[in-house]
Design a protein around this motif. Sequence first.
Motif, short mmCIF file in Angstrom:
data_model
loop_
_atom_site.label_atom_id
_atom_site.label_comp_id
_atom_site.label_asym_id
_atom_site.label_seq_id
_atom_site.Cartn_x
_atom_site.Cartn_y
_atom_site.Cartn_z
N PHE A 84 0.83 -1.20 0.00
CA PHE A 84 0.00 0.00 0.00
C PHE A 84 0.87 1.25 0.00
O PHE A 84 0.61 2.20 -0.74
CB PHE A 84 -0.91 -0.01 1.24
CG PHE A 84 -1.71 1.24 1.41
CD1 PHE A 84 -2.96 1.37 0.84
CD2 PHE A 84 -1.22 2.30 2.18
CE1 PHE A 84 -3.70 2.53 1.00
CE2 PHE A 84 -1.96 3.46 2.35
CZ PHE A 84 -3.20 3.57 1.76
N ASN A 85 1.92 1.26 0.85
CA ASN A 85 2.79 2.43 0.93
C ASN A 85 3.42 2.75 -0.41
O ASN A 85 3.54 3.92 -0.80
CB ASN A 85 3.88 2.20 1.98
CG ASN A 85 3.34 2.21 3.40
OD1 ASN A 85 2.19 2.59 3.62
ND2 ASN A 85 4.15 1.80 4.36
N PRO A 95 1.58 8.16 2.64
CA PRO A 95 0.86 7.07 3.29
C PRO A 95 0.96 7.12 4.80
O PRO A 95 1.97 7.56 5.36
CB PRO A 95 1.57 5.82 2.74
CG PRO A 95 2.97 6.28 2.50
CD PRO A 95 2.85 7.72 2.05
N THR A 97 -0.92 4.97 8.54
CA THR A 97 -1.70 3.82 8.99
C THR A 97 -2.22 4.04 10.40
O THR A 97 -1.50 4.56 11.26
CB THR A 97 -0.84 2.54 8.97
OG1 THR A 97 -0.39 2.30 7.63
CG2 THR A 97 -1.62 1.34 9.46
N ARG A 125 -6.21 -2.77 9.84
CA ARG A 125 -5.65 -1.41 9.84
C ARG A 125 -6.40 -0.51 8.85
O ARG A 125 -6.86 -0.97 7.81
CB ARG A 125 -4.17 -1.46 9.45
CG ARG A 125 -3.33 -2.34 10.35
CD ARG A 125 -1.87 -2.35 9.95
NE ARG A 125 -1.66 -2.94 8.63
CZ ARG A 125 -0.50 -2.93 7.99
NH1 ARG A 125 0.55 -2.34 8.55
NH2 ARG A 125 -0.37 -3.49 6.82
N ARG A 127 -5.88 2.45 6.28
CA ARG A 127 -4.78 3.02 5.50
C ARG A 127 -5.22 4.36 4.92
O ARG A 127 -6.34 4.48 4.41
CB ARG A 127 -4.36 2.08 4.37
CG ARG A 127 -4.28 0.60 4.77
CD ARG A 127 -3.35 0.32 5.96
NE ARG A 127 -1.99 0.69 5.69
CZ ARG A 127 -1.11 -0.09 5.06
NH1 ARG A 127 -1.49 -1.27 4.62
NH2 ARG A 127 0.14 0.31 4.90
N ASP A 137 -7.61 -2.65 5.65
CA ASP A 137 -6.91 -3.90 5.36
C ASP A 137 -7.05 -4.85 6.53
O ASP A 137 -6.66 -4.53 7.66
CB ASP A 137 -5.42 -3.65 5.09
CG ASP A 137 -5.19 -2.91 3.79
OD1 ASP A 137 -6.16 -2.67 3.06
OD2 ASP A 137 -4.03 -2.56 3.50
N GLU A 153 2.16 0.12 12.28
CA GLU A 153 1.97 1.29 11.42
C GLU A 153 2.92 1.23 10.22
O GLU A 153 2.79 2.02 9.28
CB GLU A 153 2.17 2.58 12.20
CG GLU A 153 1.07 2.82 13.23
CD GLU A 153 1.16 4.18 13.88
OE1 GLU A 153 2.09 4.94 13.54
OE2 GLU A 153 0.32 4.49 14.73
N SER A 155 4.95 -0.99 7.04
CA SER A 155 4.54 -1.90 5.98
C SER A 155 4.61 -3.36 6.45
O SER A 155 5.65 -3.81 6.93
CB SER A 155 5.44 -1.71 4.76
OG SER A 155 5.28 -2.77 3.84
N SER A 223 -9.04 -6.48 1.62
CA SER A 223 -8.85 -5.04 1.62
C SER A 223 -10.05 -4.37 0.98
O SER A 223 -10.44 -4.74 -0.13
CB SER A 223 -7.58 -4.64 0.87
OG SER A 223 -6.44 -5.19 1.50
#
Length: 238
Positions: A84-85, A95, A97, A125, A127, A137, A153, A155, A223
């Motif tokens: 995601f990051n 990004p 979290t 989490r 995001r 996610d 928080e 990856s 997700s």
Amino acid sequence: MSTPSGAKHAQLRDALEHMIQQDLTVGDRLPGERQLVVDFGVSRITVRHAIAQLVNDGLLIREHGRGTFVAHGMARSRLHLASFNEDMRAAGLRPSTRVDLVQEGQAPEHAAAHLGADRALRVRRLRLGDGVPVSVDDSWVPTGVLPVSSDWEHSLYAMLSRAGTPVTRAEQTVQAQAATATDAALLQITPGTPVLVFHRRSFSTPTQPHPNDREIPIEYSISVYRADRYQLHMEVVA
């Protein structure tokens, strides 16, 4: 039906993009179609095509009955194996979290079937991109791979890689669904709003000695993405 000339359409699109980036801020309302027709000396269909392209690119967002506004920006995934990051940074977004849940317990049916165990470590989490919710996610990983006390928080894929079990392959499906009340509350949208739901089965070829010395299942995730903040992009060739 007539279509806008290529030159006028491109010029108007560039002018509107410059306006969005230099003169307006997130949430500002774009001038109405009539005003844009007068200001730029183009047809209404040219205005509509330029706006539609900017909406598709994630720079603008339409709100029924209210108008067109500057969007927060849309992340775009090429359906490649990335965190995601990485997707957020590629879209020019910062990004971050927020951890909603971390616990070891009974895994749901599909996660248990993939991981080959009834119990797993679950990490849920929220995001965000530039501080705005993008996805929720929900991930399950085998117990013992990562400590519960990890800094969630960061990856998940980076943590798995440091643990010697990098994600090297994944299979996923994508479908449109209506947001549940729980996900909607986290994503700051209305329950029932259309969202994109990814189901992913991830595998790892361990970098450290493993009893099976082969690819192992390492993560199962669900997700839920806001459809107005996330876009899929792919190249189709003959």
